[in-house]
Write a protein that holds these residues in place. Structure first.
Motif, PDB file in Angstrom:
ATOM      1  N   GLU A 363     -14.896 -21.096  -8.560  1.00 45.36           N
ATOM      2  CA  GLU A 363     -15.187 -20.202  -7.451  1.00 45.36           C
ATOM      3  C   GLU A 363     -13.884 -19.773  -6.783  1.00 45.36           C
ATOM      4  O   GLU A 363     -13.709 -18.611  -6.408  1.00 45.36           O
ATOM      5  CB  GLU A 363     -16.112 -20.902  -6.435  1.00 45.36           C
ATOM      6  N   LEU A 364     -12.986 -20.704  -6.653  1.00 43.65           N
ATOM      7  CA  LEU A 364     -11.683 -20.398  -6.059  1.00 43.65           C
ATOM      8  C   LEU A 364     -11.000 -19.280  -6.833  1.00 43.65           C
ATOM      9  O   LEU A 364     -10.489 -18.318  -6.258  1.00 43.65           O
ATOM     10  CB  LEU A 364     -10.807 -21.661  -6.074  1.00 43.65           C
ATOM     11  N   LYS A 365     -11.032 -19.406  -8.149  1.00 46.98           N
ATOM     12  CA  LYS A 365     -10.427 -18.384  -9.001  1.00 46.98           C
ATOM     13  C   LYS A 365     -11.122 -17.043  -8.791  1.00 46.98           C
ATOM     14  O   LYS A 365     -10.469 -16.006  -8.655  1.00 46.98           O
ATOM     15  CB  LYS A 365     -10.543 -18.821 -10.461  1.00 46.98           C
ATOM     16  N   ASN A 366     -12.451 -17.099  -8.750  1.00 51.60           N
ATOM     17  CA  ASN A 366     -13.210 -15.861  -8.632  1.00 51.60           C
ATOM     18  C   ASN A 366     -12.986 -15.118  -7.323  1.00 51.60           C
ATOM     19  O   ASN A 366     -12.986 -13.895  -7.301  1.00 51.60           O
ATOM     20  CB  ASN A 366     -14.705 -16.136  -8.804  1.00 51.60           C
ATOM     21  N   ILE A 367     -12.812 -15.838  -6.244  1.00 54.17           N
ATOM     22  CA  ILE A 367     -12.655 -15.139  -4.959  1.00 54.17           C
ATOM     23  C   ILE A 367     -11.198 -14.769  -4.682  1.00 54.17           C
ATOM     24  O   ILE A 367     -10.894 -14.239  -3.619  1.00 54.17           O
ATOM     25  CB  ILE A 367     -13.213 -15.972  -3.784  1.00 54.17           C
ATOM     26  N   SER A 368     -10.337 -15.051  -5.621  1.00 59.24           N
ATOM     27  CA  SER A 368      -8.918 -14.786  -5.371  1.00 59.24           C
ATOM     28  C   SER A 368      -8.408 -13.508  -6.032  1.00 59.24           C
ATOM     29  O   SER A 368      -7.248 -13.147  -5.881  1.00 59.24           O
ATOM     30  CB  SER A 368      -8.079 -15.958  -5.881  1.00 59.24           C
ATOM     31  N   THR A 369      -9.311 -12.837  -6.763  1.00 60.82           N
ATOM     32  CA  THR A 369      -8.845 -11.730  -7.616  1.00 60.82           C
ATOM     33  C   THR A 369      -8.026 -10.677  -6.867  1.00 60.82           C
ATOM     34  O   THR A 369      -7.032 -10.192  -7.379  1.00 60.82           O
ATOM     35  CB  THR A 369     -10.035 -11.029  -8.301  1.00 60.82           C
ATOM     36  N   TYR A 370      -8.448 -10.325  -5.680  1.00 60.92           N
ATOM     37  CA  TYR A 370      -7.756  -9.221  -4.992  1.00 60.92           C
ATOM     38  C   TYR A 370      -6.351  -9.580  -4.516  1.00 60.92           C
ATOM     39  O   TYR A 370      -5.614  -8.722  -4.058  1.00 60.92           O
ATOM     40  CB  TYR A 370      -8.608  -8.690  -3.828  1.00 60.92           C
ATOM     41  N   PHE A 371      -6.009 -10.852  -4.633  1.00 61.48           N
ATOM     42  CA  PHE A 371      -4.637 -11.206  -4.284  1.00 61.48           C
ATOM     43  C   PHE A 371      -3.688 -10.861  -5.420  1.00 61.48           C
ATOM     44  O   PHE A 371      -2.475 -10.888  -5.261  1.00 61.48           O
ATOM     45  CB  PHE A 371      -4.527 -12.704  -3.956  1.00 61.48           C
ATOM     46  N   PHE A 372      -4.278 -10.553  -6.562  1.00 63.05           N
ATOM     47  CA  PHE A 372      -3.452 -10.273  -7.731  1.00 63.05           C
ATOM     48  C   PHE A 372      -3.606  -8.853  -8.266  1.00 63.05           C
ATOM     49  O   PHE A 372      -2.778  -8.374  -9.000  1.00 63.05           O
ATOM     50  CB  PHE A 372      -3.790 -11.279  -8.834  1.00 63.05           C
ATOM     51  N   LYS A 373      -4.712  -8.224  -7.896  1.00 61.35           N
ATOM     52  CA  LYS A 373      -4.950  -6.862  -8.382  1.00 61.35           C
ATOM     53  C   LYS A 373      -5.522  -6.007  -7.261  1.00 61.35           C
ATOM     54  O   LYS A 373      -6.353  -6.467  -6.482  1.00 61.35           O
ATOM     55  CB  LYS A 373      -5.956  -6.887  -9.548  1.00 61.35           C
ATOM     56  N   ASP A 374      -5.109  -4.736  -7.205  1.00 63.34           N
ATOM     57  CA  ASP A 374      -5.679  -3.838  -6.211  1.00 63.34           C
ATOM     58  C   ASP A 374      -7.173  -3.701  -6.479  1.00 63.34           C
ATOM     59  O   ASP A 374      -7.584  -3.676  -7.634  1.00 63.34           O
ATOM     60  CB  ASP A 374      -5.031  -2.450  -6.323  1.00 63.34           C
ATOM     61  N   PRO A 375      -7.957  -3.625  -5.419  1.00 59.11           N
ATOM     62  CA  PRO A 375      -9.405  -3.496  -5.626  1.00 59.11           C
ATOM     63  C   PRO A 375      -9.725  -2.203  -6.370  1.00 59.11           C
ATOM     64  O   PRO A 375      -9.131  -1.163  -6.083  1.00 59.11           O
ATOM     65  CB  PRO A 375      -9.977  -3.481  -4.201  1.00 59.11           C
ATOM     66  N   LYS A 376     -10.618  -2.325  -7.326  1.00 57.72           N
ATOM     67  CA  LYS A 376     -11.001  -1.132  -8.083  1.00 57.72           C
ATOM     68  C   LYS A 376     -12.151  -0.400  -7.404  1.00 57.72           C
ATOM     69  O   LYS A 376     -12.328   0.782  -7.575  1.00 57.72           O
ATOM     70  CB  LYS A 376     -11.429  -1.544  -9.509  1.00 57.72           C
ATOM     71  N   SER A 377     -12.959  -1.169  -6.679  1.00 59.94           N
ATOM     72  CA  SER A 377     -14.075  -0.543  -5.978  1.00 59.94           C
ATOM     73  C   SER A 377     -14.243  -1.238  -4.636  1.00 59.94           C
ATOM     74  O   SER A 377     -13.576  -2.232  -4.362  1.00 59.94           O
ATOM     75  CB  SER A 377     -15.347  -0.688  -6.814  1.00 59.94           C
ATOM     76  N   TYR A 378     -15.113  -0.683  -3.833  1.00 60.40           N
ATOM     77  CA  TYR A 378     -15.324  -1.247  -2.505  1.00 60.40           C
ATOM     78  C   TYR A 378     -16.789  -1.625  -2.324  1.00 60.40           C
ATOM     79  O   TYR A 378     -17.682  -0.863  -2.714  1.00 60.40           O
ATOM     80  CB  TYR A 378     -14.891  -0.251  -1.444  1.00 60.40           C
ATOM     81  N   GLU A 379     -17.000  -2.788  -1.771  1.00 63.66           N
ATOM     82  CA  GLU A 379     -18.357  -3.292  -1.562  1.00 63.66           C
ATOM     83  C   GLU A 379     -19.174  -2.246  -0.800  1.00 63.66           C
ATOM     84  O   GLU A 379     -18.882  -1.918   0.344  1.00 63.66           O
ATOM     85  CB  GLU A 379     -18.257  -4.592  -0.753  1.00 63.66           C
ATOM     86  N   GLU A 380     -20.201  -1.777  -1.461  1.00 60.58           N
ATOM     87  CA  GLU A 380     -20.955  -0.639  -0.952  1.00 60.58           C
ATOM     88  C   GLU A 380     -21.545  -0.862   0.435  1.00 60.58           C
ATOM     89  O   GLU A 380     -21.422  -0.035   1.336  1.00 60.58           O
ATOM     90  CB  GLU A 380     -22.079  -0.315  -1.950  1.00 60.58           C
ATOM     91  N   LYS A 381     -22.156  -2.006   0.573  1.00 61.42           N
ATOM     92  CA  LYS A 381     -22.798  -2.324   1.851  1.00 61.42           C
ATOM     93  C   LYS A 381     -21.781  -2.336   2.999  1.00 61.42           C
ATOM     94  O   LYS A 381     -22.039  -1.839   4.091  1.00 61.42           O
ATOM     95  CB  LYS A 381     -23.467  -3.706   1.741  1.00 61.42           C
ATOM     96  N   ALA A 382     -20.621  -2.872   2.704  1.00 64.07           N
ATOM     97  CA  ALA A 382     -19.584  -2.982   3.717  1.00 64.07           C
ATOM     98  C   ALA A 382     -19.036  -1.613   4.087  1.00 64.07           C
ATOM     99  O   ALA A 382     -18.717  -1.345   5.249  1.00 64.07           O
ATOM    100  CB  ALA A 382     -18.462  -3.888   3.227  1.00 64.07           C
ATOM    101  N   VAL A 383     -18.947  -0.737   3.099  1.00 64.66           N
ATOM    102  CA  VAL A 383     -18.460   0.615   3.378  1.00 64.66           C
ATOM    103  C   VAL A 383     -19.413   1.320   4.331  1.00 64.66           C
ATOM    104  O   VAL A 383     -18.995   1.932   5.313  1.00 64.66           O
ATOM    105  CB  VAL A 383     -18.330   1.429   2.064  1.00 64.66           C
ATOM    106  N   ARG A 384     -20.714   1.179   4.016  1.00 65.76           N
ATOM    107  CA  ARG A 384     -21.713   1.831   4.882  1.00 65.76           C
ATOM    108  C   ARG A 384     -21.615   1.337   6.317  1.00 65.76           C
ATOM    109  O   ARG A 384     -21.813   2.077   7.269  1.00 65.76           O
ATOM    110  CB  ARG A 384     -23.125   1.544   4.350  1.00 65.76           C
ATOM    111  N   LYS A 385     -21.297   0.078   6.443  1.00 61.50           N
ATOM    112  CA  LYS A 385     -21.278  -0.502   7.780  1.00 61.50           C
ATOM    113  C   LYS A 385     -19.934  -0.295   8.497  1.00 61.50           C
ATOM    114  O   LYS A 385     -19.891  -0.026   9.694  1.00 61.50           O
ATOM    115  CB  LYS A 385     -21.572  -2.001   7.662  1.00 61.50           C
ATOM    116  N   ARG A 386     -18.836  -0.445   7.743  1.00 62.18           N
ATOM    117  CA  ARG A 386     -17.518  -0.471   8.372  1.00 62.18           C
ATOM    118  C   ARG A 386     -16.703   0.809   8.239  1.00 62.18           C
ATOM    119  O   ARG A 386     -15.686   0.979   8.882  1.00 62.18           O
ATOM    120  CB  ARG A 386     -16.695  -1.635   7.780  1.00 62.18           C
ATOM    121  N   TRP A 387     -17.098   1.621   7.313  1.00 58.07           N
ATOM    122  CA  TRP A 387     -16.321   2.847   7.071  1.00 58.07           C
ATOM    123  C   TRP A 387     -17.292   4.008   6.967  1.00 58.07           C
ATOM    124  O   TRP A 387     -17.365   4.695   5.952  1.00 58.07           O
ATOM    125  CB  TRP A 387     -15.480   2.704   5.794  1.00 58.07           C
TER     126      TRP A 387
END
Length: 475
Positions: A363-387
RNA sequence: GGCCCGUUCGUCUAGUGGUUAGGACUCAGGGUUUUCAUCUCUGCAACAGGAGUUCGAUUCUCCUACGGGCUACCA
């Protein structure tokens, strides 16, 4: 005769991988030995030639090593001790404690089937128990195959189990059971006794499924005039459906737990809690600590139901105690090539920052991806709420300008810049924090934004914010 | 079928002849937090049933029910 230092053993048969139940049996034996400064031995019960496989031996050893359950002397392989069992067999025959049975396998299984059909319990009819020497000679000269059976005396066998207390069994419930097959090979109950005696085992700690074998073995100890060890039987581990733990409950092999990213110490900890408790409210134990506080007296009688949720909790507790460096090493023990091109220090910092949020190395590995690669997409629900709309873009643009001119890229520097922009624009800091988090990580959950920014570095942050400005809010 | 073993919240468990039957995990809700997680608070939730012994049984005894194990020329 009495030895002060106990000698115990774990005796798996290599017919499959080491599973949770076996691991716990091994663990309890190991803890008992270490607690009392005794020896923990490993014996491979590979007398079943058909089902035993070397790969399973390797797998079992590997699993035990991974768990940290090291054995003290060379591994004993039963398949290499056949001549020793022969001696015991001959001695039993000589003392008339065993006798030849010429009944054929087919006849016996037919008798058993008929008994079952009638609803009766089957017992060997002792047809060969008292046949005359003449008949024996005759059968032998005609090469009739025979097995060897133990001549079970009529008595009540009493033994004291360290966990279950006194157990009495009348031998009338027992067969004249077979101790050697037609091919001359010994059966389980015989080899266990011979080996345990030979290895100087003082305490036999094993699963509760062996409790009914114990009287049979005591009979053999007696027939061989050997001292009996102490017995302690461990309650079973059950699946959530209260049935014996098996494949249908998902993972049962120790290696599968390793591959899922559980720490060995966490698995030991959880396994120890299944059927045992320290008598205090302490729950999280290192292996040395477990060794200190372990005692057979605190072992439960009733079977314990395996609960993955609690394992996960225990795992998270152990994970949190590790340093970033240990965590990185841990993840790489499962995924050897994980982030091989990154700086170790950077990875360690990432692990340190995320460890509170992971229950396993995976799980640690899985939640760390964005520290190594730019996000390719954005969490849809969060975009609707925050952006929600373009007004966010102008706000974030303001911040981008501010950050671009920020010279001292620190956690507090980033925070001050952000709060300053928010204040100037007359909005709450959250209006900026959430979109920026989304821009940087692509997801809505994670560690402190400013800690993230510091770790990611100025260049990366600016780049990701710029990218997000170009892509959001349109999906 | 026979024999052996067992039975406290959903799960892991503490506990006593008289307790508001305690803790942990899970779940629900509150607080803290920029989010999530952590942490913290609160809540839900158990002595399998029936007899007996006793002034009093969750605790001792017996019976029943239920669960598990064994009943192989497997281990």
């Amino acid at each position: 005769m009495t030895t002060n230092t106990p000698r115990v053993r774990f005796a798996p048969s290599p017919t499959g991988q080491l599973h949770l139940g076996g691991a716990r049996t091994a663990l309890f034996n190991w803890l008992f030995a270490k607690h009392h400064h005794g020896k923990f031995l490993l014996r491979i019960e590979d007398t079943d030639r058909q089902r035993s496989k070397q790969e399973h031996v390797d797998q079992i050893c590997e699993s035990m090593l991974w768990l940290g359950l090291t054995w003290d002397e060379g591994i004993v392989y039963q398949s290499k001790r056949l001549d020793i069992y022969q001696k015991a067999i001959q001695s039993l025959l000589k003392t008339d404690n065993a006798y030849r049975c010429f009944c054929s396998k087919d006849d016996l299984s037919r008798q058993r089937e008929e008994a079952q059909k009638r609803g009766d319990g089957y017992q060997y009819n002792q047809a060969c128990r008292n046949i005359s020497e003449d008949v024996i000679e005759q059968k032998l000269s005609s090469s009739t195959p025979f097995t060897l059976r133990l001549r079970v005396p009529e008595k009540v066998i009493t033994f004291k189990d360290r966990i279950y207390g006194e157990i009495n069994v009348n031998t009338s419930e027992l067969d004249d059971f077979i101790i050697a097959r037609t091919d001359g090979h010994p059966t389980y109950n015989l080899v266990v006794v011979v080996d345990d005696d030979d290895m100087g085992i003082t305490h036999v700690i094993r699963g509760e499924d062996h409790i009914s074998n114990t009287p049979k073995q005591i009979l053999i100890y007696d027939a061989l005039v050997l001292p009996t060890p102490e017995f302690a039987h461990l309650p079973m581990i059950l699946g959530p459906d209260k049935r014996r733990l098996s494949k249908r409950h998902g993972a049962t092999g120790v290696q599968e737990y390793r591959d899922m990213g559980y720490l060995s110490e966490a698995l030991n900890n959880y396994l120890a809690l299944l059927g045992w408790n320290p008598g205090t409210e302490e729950e999280i134990f290192s292996l040395p600590r477990l060794t200190d506080v372990f005692s057979v007296e605190q072992i439960q009688k009733k079977p314990a139901v395996y609960d993955e949720k609690k394992l996960q909790w225990v795992s998270g507790q152990h994970l949190f105690k590790l340093s970033g460096k240990e965590l990185m090493t841990g993840v790489r023990s499962i995924f050897p090539d994980w982030q091989k091109n990154e700086e170790d220090t950077y990875i360690e910092n990432v692990c340190e920052l995320l460890k509170l949020r992971a229950k396993s190395l995976t799980e640690l590995k899985n939640i760390s991806t964005y520290f190594f690669k730019d996000p390719k997409s954005y969490e849809e629900k969060a975009v609707r709420k925050r952006w929600k709309n373009d007004s966010v873009n102008s706000l974030v643009k303001q911040l981008l300008d501010e950050l671009t001119s920020l010279e001292n890229w620190t956690e507090s520097g980033a925070e001050i810049s952000l709060r300053k922009v928010a204040e100037e624009e007359g909005v709450s800091a959250g209006k900026l924090i959430h979109p920026v988090r989304l821009a940087l990580s692509g997801v809505s959950a994670g560690p402190s934004l400013f800690a993230m920014m510091k770790l990611l570095g100025k260049e990366t942050c600016l780049r990701r914010i710029e990218t997000a400005l170009g892509k959001l809010p349109t999906l």
